[in-house]
Design a protein around this motif. Structure first.
Motif, PDB file in Angstrom:
ATOM      1  N   UNK A   1       0.783  -1.101  -0.097  1.00 44.59           N
ATOM      2  CA  UNK A   1      -0.150  -0.042  -0.108  1.00 44.59           C
ATOM      3  C   UNK A   1       0.878   1.369   0.082  1.00 44.59           C
ATOM      4  N   UNK A   2       2.028   1.369   0.804  1.00 43.75           N
ATOM      5  CA  UNK A   2       2.927   2.368   0.788  1.00 43.75           C
ATOM      6  C   UNK A   2       3.482   2.778  -0.526  1.00 43.75           C
ATOM      7  N   UNK A   3       3.854   1.861  -1.182  1.00 45.77           N
ATOM      8  CA  UNK A   3       4.614   1.780  -2.578  1.00 45.77           C
ATOM      9  C   UNK A   3       3.588   2.039  -3.805  1.00 45.77           C
ATOM     10  N   UNK A   4       2.187   1.778  -3.640  1.00 47.27           N
ATOM     11  CA  UNK A   4       1.269   1.919  -4.805  1.00 47.27           C
ATOM     12  C   UNK A   4       1.366   3.515  -5.176  1.00 47.27           C
TER      13      UNK A   4
ATOM     14  N   UNK B   1       2.412 -13.082  -4.487  1.00 50.09           N
ATOM     15  CA  UNK B   1       2.067 -11.902  -5.022  1.00 50.09           C
ATOM     16  C   UNK B   1       0.785 -11.338  -4.521  1.00 50.09           C
ATOM     17  N   UNK B   2       0.715 -10.086  -4.315  1.00 40.76           N
ATOM     18  CA  UNK B   2      -0.535  -9.305  -3.749  1.00 40.76           C
ATOM     19  C   UNK B   2      -0.962  -8.332  -4.751  1.00 40.76           C
ATOM     20  N   UNK B   3      -2.247  -7.958  -4.850  1.00 43.91           N
ATOM     21  CA  UNK B   3      -2.685  -6.845  -5.627  1.00 43.91           C
ATOM     22  C   UNK B   3      -3.070  -5.668  -4.622  1.00 43.91           C
ATOM     23  N   UNK B   4      -2.792  -4.423  -5.312  1.00 47.61           N
ATOM     24  CA  UNK B   4      -3.531  -3.393  -4.685  1.00 47.61           C
ATOM     25  C   UNK B   4      -4.391  -2.540  -5.755  1.00 47.61           C
TER      26      UNK B   4
END
Length: 201
Positions: free
Chosen positions: A26-29, A150-153
Motif C-alpha cells: 500500500x505504501x509503494x502503490x 503476489x498481492x494486488x493493490x
C-alpha cells in the motif's frame, strides 16, 4: 516424482507478516513493492520480514538510473518490454537492486537463513505471475522451495486471504503452481514443526 513436486502445496505464514507485506504494498502503490521473508535454513517457516528496493523505480540519481536501465534490459526483452501497449515501469514490474540483494544474501548466509518467501505487488492486474515474473523466478539459480507471493493493490481486487488478494505460487522451470495460504497467529501449533516458536526478528 521430482523433489519439487513433493513439496507441500501450502504456505503457512503468520498474520503479522501478511500485514507487513500488505502495508509495504500500500505504501509503494502505484509502484510495485518487493521483498523477502527469510526463515531458518531447512525450515518452511517465514520469519524475518525484509523490505527491498524496486530497482525499476526511478531514483533521480543519473548513475543509479543508468544501472536500473541496464537491469531492466536484462529482465525485459521482446514482448515483455511493454505492458498493455505502454513501456514497462515500476508500476508494472519489479526487479531487486543488485547490490541490496547481494547484501541481503550475505546477511541470510550469516544468520543461516534462506528466502522462504519472495513477494511483490501488482498495482493494476490480478495477483498472478506475469511472464516477466515467471522468467525472473526461473533459471539455473532458481530454488524450487521458494514461495512466490503476489498481492494486488488494484481497486476492486477480490479478497483471497482476509480482505486482501494475497496469493502464493511455486514457479519451477517456468511452470506455475498455485498453493493454499494458511494464516496463523504463531507457528507453535501449525504443521511447520513442533519445535517452532512464535518469534519476530
Amino acid at each position: 516424482m521430482d523433489a519439487e513436486r513433493r513439496l507441500d502445496a501450502v504456505l503457512v505464514i503468520r498474520a503479522d507478516l501478511v500485514e507487513d507485506v500488505m502495508a509495504h504494498a500500500r505504501e509503494e502503490h502505484p509502484h510495485e513493492a518487493c521483498g523477502i521473508i527469510a526463515g531458518p535454513e531447512g525450515a518452511e517457516r517465514p520469519e524475518r520480514f525484509i523490505r527491498m528496493v524496486n530497482a525499476a523505480k526511478p531514483s533521480g540519481d543519473e548513475a543509479a538510473e543508468a544501472e536500473e536501465r541496464a537491469l531492466r534490459s536484462v529482465v525485459l526483452s521482446g514482448d515483455h518490454a511493454e505492458y498493455q501497449g505502454e513501456q514497462r515501469s515500476s508500476t508494472t514490474y519489479y526487479t531487486f537492486d543488485r547490490k541490496e540483494r547481494l547484501r541481503v544474501n550475505d546477511e541470510m548466509d550469516d544468520r543461516d537463513e534462506w528466502p522462504v518467501v519472495i513477494y511483490h505487488s501488482h498495482t493494476r492486474s490480478p495477483a498472478y505471475p506475469s511472464q516477466v515474473d515467471i522468467d525472473y523466478a526461473s533459471g539455473p539459480l532458481s530454488d524450487p522451495r521458494i514461495h512466490y507471493v503476489i498481492v494486488s493493490t488494484r481497486e476492486g481486487a477480490p479478497p483471497t486471504v482476509g480482505e486482501y488478494e494475497f496469493r502464493s505460487f511455486r514457479i519451477v522451470d517456468g511452470e506455475v503452481t498455485e498453493e493454499d495460504v494458511e494464516v496463523v497467529e504463531s507457528y507453535m501449533f501449525s504443521h511447520t514443526g513442533a519445535d517452532d516458536v512464535p518469534d519476530r526478528a
